[in-house]
Design a protein around this motif. Sequence first.
Motif, short mmCIF file in Angstrom:
data_model
loop_
_atom_site.label_atom_id
_atom_site.label_comp_id
_atom_site.label_asym_id
_atom_site.label_seq_id
_atom_site.Cartn_x
_atom_site.Cartn_y
_atom_site.Cartn_z
N GLU A 182 0.81 -1.21 0.00
CA GLU A 182 0.00 0.00 0.00
C GLU A 182 0.84 1.26 0.00
N ARG A 183 2.11 1.14 0.37
CA ARG A 183 3.01 2.30 0.40
C ARG A 183 4.44 1.83 0.23
N PRO A 191 4.03 5.15 8.18
CA PRO A 191 3.32 5.73 7.03
C PRO A 191 3.74 7.17 6.73
N SER A 194 6.82 7.03 4.67
CA SER A 194 6.47 6.54 3.33
C SER A 194 5.88 7.67 2.50
N GLN A 195 4.97 8.42 3.09
CA GLN A 195 4.33 9.53 2.38
C GLN A 195 5.36 10.59 1.99
N GLU A 198 7.27 9.21 -1.00
CA GLU A 198 6.42 9.21 -2.20
C GLU A 198 6.27 10.63 -2.74
N THR A 210 1.42 2.54 -6.07
CA THR A 210 1.35 1.54 -5.00
C THR A 210 0.19 0.58 -5.29
#
Length: 412
Positions: A182-183, A191, A194-195, A198, A210
């Motif tokens: 998902e990531r 998360p 990850s964000q 990204e 993703t």
Amino acid sequence: MLESTKVYDVLIVGGGQAAAQTAFTLRQQGYAGSVLLVSDEPVLPYQRPPLSKQFLRGEASLESLQLWPAAAYDQNRIECMLGASVVRLLPDLHQVELHDGQRFGYGKLVLATGGRARRLALPGAELAGVEVLRTQQDVMAIRDGWQAGQRLVIVGGGYVGLEVAAVANGCGHIVTVLEQAERVLARVTAPQLSQFYEDLHRGHGVEVLTNAAVVGFHADASGKNVATVVLADGRVIPADRVVVGVGLIPNTELAEQAGLALENGIRVDASCITSDPDIYAAGDCANHPCGFFGRRMRLESVPNANEHARCIAANLCGQNQQLEALPWFWSDQYGLKLQMAGLSEGHDQFVLRGALADGQFSAFYLKGGQLIAVDCVGRPADFMQARRLIQQRVAVKAEQLADASIGLKGLV
């Protein structure tokens, strides 16, 4: 034992960081016995981290990557056999057998066999242009075929995949990253991080997809070269080149053939000794106990390889040493240095110091009020102090970590 079989006091199988570091640390510790290093690569041991960064960009030469120059091996009486594969271990005879039938004896054996890039067992994975990145030869093959404006698809949103994406983007390629989770970085970070990564890549023009599971590759009109990447949801991604970065398979075949204990790698104790008391294992292939986290693990990192090497060398010199270092790692993307220490798995609290938008921040991971890991971007001082906090098992409050006006040094 046959008279013609030459015997070495220490025989090291492998040509990476752990292998070379073991050999040179032995000499630094005053070891006087004979040492042979056998590597299946045709070049002397070299640094691997720059392969996905400076070397891929063409900013580093083959010579600059060498861990030690050829003269250093001669000066330290470390014999090297390059381009030579060990195909069999004979523990009962204390011998190894090479691909050409030669045998060498050993007093102590060190398996620093590393790992190989995981390839995808999917339709079309054998097409030209579908490549992996693990060795100098891999990078030179990728780099030689690069042309500005090519559509490059990277399968895997881990650190290596993202580093390659950053370099390729800077070289003028049209880059797409495919991550089936998902990531990106889902296994190793929160998360929020990850964000951040990204957004960082998308901000530089990289397309990051993703939940993108690859199921195959299609060829061009010639039937030989990759042209598209096919996803499980039916999407088709155009590709002139593909780099697969989906992890490493530890090279445990020799250990398995010799009957050594395996557990996601070659199982070793806290002294890096395998189930055979005369055989050690080090680096990416070794699964070792970590006292700090209370479990076994196999780590793929330069610091881990160096720690194994130092431990083995000390034990071969009679010092009875055990592994004790805290795991740490690093990554470089778009000029931003990420430094990580500890392991965030199982954390129950995430604390941010600084702002993600500023590109300089520290992310702390706590479990039961104790700091177990940290990710620092552009904050080397935070990283050094956080490592000490983790190692010393200091109880810390989340509000202290979040408050940039409170120095971490004062919490140690």
